[in-house]
Design an enzyme around this catalytic site. Structure first.
Site, PDB file in Angstrom:
ATOM      1  N   ASP A  18      13.765-119.767 -99.583  1.00 40.35           N
ATOM      2  CA  ASP A  18      12.384-119.336 -99.808  1.00 40.35           C
ATOM      3  C   ASP A  18      12.253-117.815 -99.825  1.00 40.35           C
ATOM      4  OD1 ASP A  18      11.979-122.031 -99.694  1.00 40.35           O
ATOM      5  OD2 ASP A  18      10.391-121.971 -98.188  1.00 40.35           O
ATOM      6  N   ARG A  98       5.090-115.057 -83.378  1.00 38.20           N
ATOM      7  CA  ARG A  98       4.556-114.337 -84.537  1.00 38.20           C
ATOM      8  C   ARG A  98       4.083-112.914 -84.217  1.00 38.20           C
ATOM      9  NH1 ARG A  98       7.845-117.404 -86.550  1.00 38.20           N
ATOM     10  NH2 ARG A  98       7.167-119.256 -87.686  1.00 38.20           N
ATOM     11  N   ASP A 127       0.539-119.788 -89.491  1.00 41.51           N
ATOM     12  CA  ASP A 127       1.375-118.589 -89.387  1.00 41.51           C
ATOM     13  C   ASP A 127       0.858-117.433 -90.227  1.00 41.51           C
ATOM     14  OD1 ASP A 127       3.071-119.520 -87.488  1.00 41.51           O
ATOM     15  OD2 ASP A 127       4.671-120.098 -88.857  1.00 41.51           O
ATOM     16  N   SER A 182      10.505-129.586 -92.109  1.00 45.05           N
ATOM     17  CA  SER A 182      10.243-128.151 -92.005  1.00 45.05           C
ATOM     18  C   SER A 182      10.397-127.781 -90.537  1.00 45.05           C
ATOM     19  CB  SER A 182       8.826-127.841 -92.490  1.00 45.05           C
ATOM     20  OG  SER A 182       8.500-126.491 -92.243  1.00 45.05           O
TER      21      SER A 182
END
Length: 406
Positions: A18, A98, A127, A182
């Site tokens: 990705d 994050r 996110d 995922s």
């Protein structure tokens, strides 16, 4: 040719498919120079291969950083002082990582004179919110490029076709072995979403779990661990001093071996949808249980109750991406003040998925007074006659109300 005044972008880069596609897409769409940033926050994968991929893609400024200690010390440990749990179950493993990544993206942008930062979070999840709220809090005028909100590569097939059309190398052997889920991993947890988990009625497959044995397959003998606390943080295990990251690595190992930390949750995302995810959080599960045990011995009742009342607000702030907000920082200051007395040792027993408190002590800050609490003769330490007046005073409003009803 660069547009929108963007000449250089810092990309959060894993080296996977990705972000490799995003790197090429940014070059083509924005005509800009790329700086890659790859962080090791304990995901359990080698990060150095990302350097070779970035070099092969023509990247000249490459940042690869080991942030495990900073992550554990400055983010995970402060959060666990708050006993933070989102919606009663989620230990915030993805959420808490994050802010650190956002912080480093902004710092690297400043160091390299970059005009923007970019991330690979989709437009459906939390996110994107966490990365961007964190970045804006630290650099109000930062420009952010979120490719998933701009491009039309919204399926795995389209991504693969793009890779083939642009000469992006795909490790098909690795892709064929890739989990259908995922996943996101760091020192605190590993998460799983997608595939059969999109049906909330479907039980996770046993071979999905990577960090923990099933409770049924865990050892038949319990494992005991002693955790030493200073100011609310674990500083030693079984008498051996450890850094924050080392504590988490050890507890993940011993917890995983005993089937600790699996969870299956349907949670409310900040963007409005419900999402089903499965999590393995061995260290966090042990840390939460042990920390509450240490507080039960050392915290004043009203301080403890106030913390419990504020905890859901704190957890929501972390979950929704407000780590750098004034309200989270204010709450943290209050929480940290309460932790000055949270010193001592907790002994836990790990057995087939359970964390059982097997002892707690604090030679310096225990509020447990055996002479008062005893069921034996307390030699006058507590006059039981006093309880009558206490009860009558607290019953006064109830009695007045009852008379008005009669």
């Amino acid at each position: 040719m660069a547009h929108s005044g963007i000449n250089k972008v810092v990309l959060a880069y894993s080296g996977g498919l990705d972000t490799s596609i995003i790197l090429k897409w940014l070059k083509d769409e924005y005509g800009c120079e790329i700086v890659t940033f790859t962080a090791d926050i304990g995901q359990g994968e080698e990060v150095e291969p990302a350097r070779a991929k970035a070099v092969a893609a023509g990247i000249k400024e490459i940042y690869i950083e080991d942030l495990r200690e900073e992550f554990a010390r400055d983010y995970v440990f402060p959060m666990f002082r708050a006993n933070a749990v989102y919606e009663g179950e989620y230990l915030l493993g993805t959420s808490i990582a994050r802010p650190l990544i956002a912080k480093r993206l902004v710092e690297i942008a400043n160091e390299t004179g970059s005009d923007a930062i970019s991330h690979g979070a989709t437009g459906k999840g939390n996110d994107q919110v966490r990365f961007e709220l964190g970045a804006y809090a630290l650099k109000p005028d930062v420009k952010i490029i979120a490719p998933w909100r701009e491009w039309d590569l919204l399926s795995r097939e389209k991504l693969m076709n793009y890779a083939a059309a642009h000469g992006i190398e795909v490790d098909f052997a690795k892709q064929s072995k890739k989990s259908p889920y995922s996943m996101d991993a760091n020192l605190l947890h590993i998460s799983y979403e997608g595939d059969n988990l999109e049906d909330p009625w479907s039980e996770p497959n046993e071979d999905m779990w990577r960090w923990t044995v099933s409770p049924e397959a865990a050892p038949d003998r319990p494992t005991y661990v002693e955790l030493s606390y200073e100011n609310g943080d674990i500083v030693a295990i079984d008498g051996e001093a450890m850094s924050a990251a080392a504590v988490m690595e050890y507890l993940n190992k011993v917890g995983g071996e005993n089937g600790i930390g699996r969870d299956d949750i349907v949670e409310n995302r900040y963007v409005g949808m419900k999402s089903r995810g499965c999590y393995e959080t061995p260290a966090g599960t042990i840390m939460l249980k042990a920390h509450r045990a240490m507080e039960s011995l050392t915290l004043d009742r009203e301080a403890a109750h106030l913390k419990d009342e504020l905890m859901p607000k704190y957890a929501a702030m972390v979950y929704n991406g407000y780590w750098f907000s004034p309200e989270r920082e204010a709450l943290q200051a209050l929480i940290d003040q309460t932790q000055k007395v949270v010193n001592g040792t907790v002994r836990v027993k790990l057995y087939k998925g359970n964390v059982i408190v097997a002892g707690r002590k604090s030679p310096t800050h225990s509020l447990f007074d055996e002479s008062i609490a005893t069921f034996e003769d307390d030699a006058g330490a507590y006059d039981q006659k006093d309880a009558g007046g206490f009860i009558k005073l607290n019953a006064l409003r109830l009695r007045v109300g009852a008379r008005r009803k009669s």
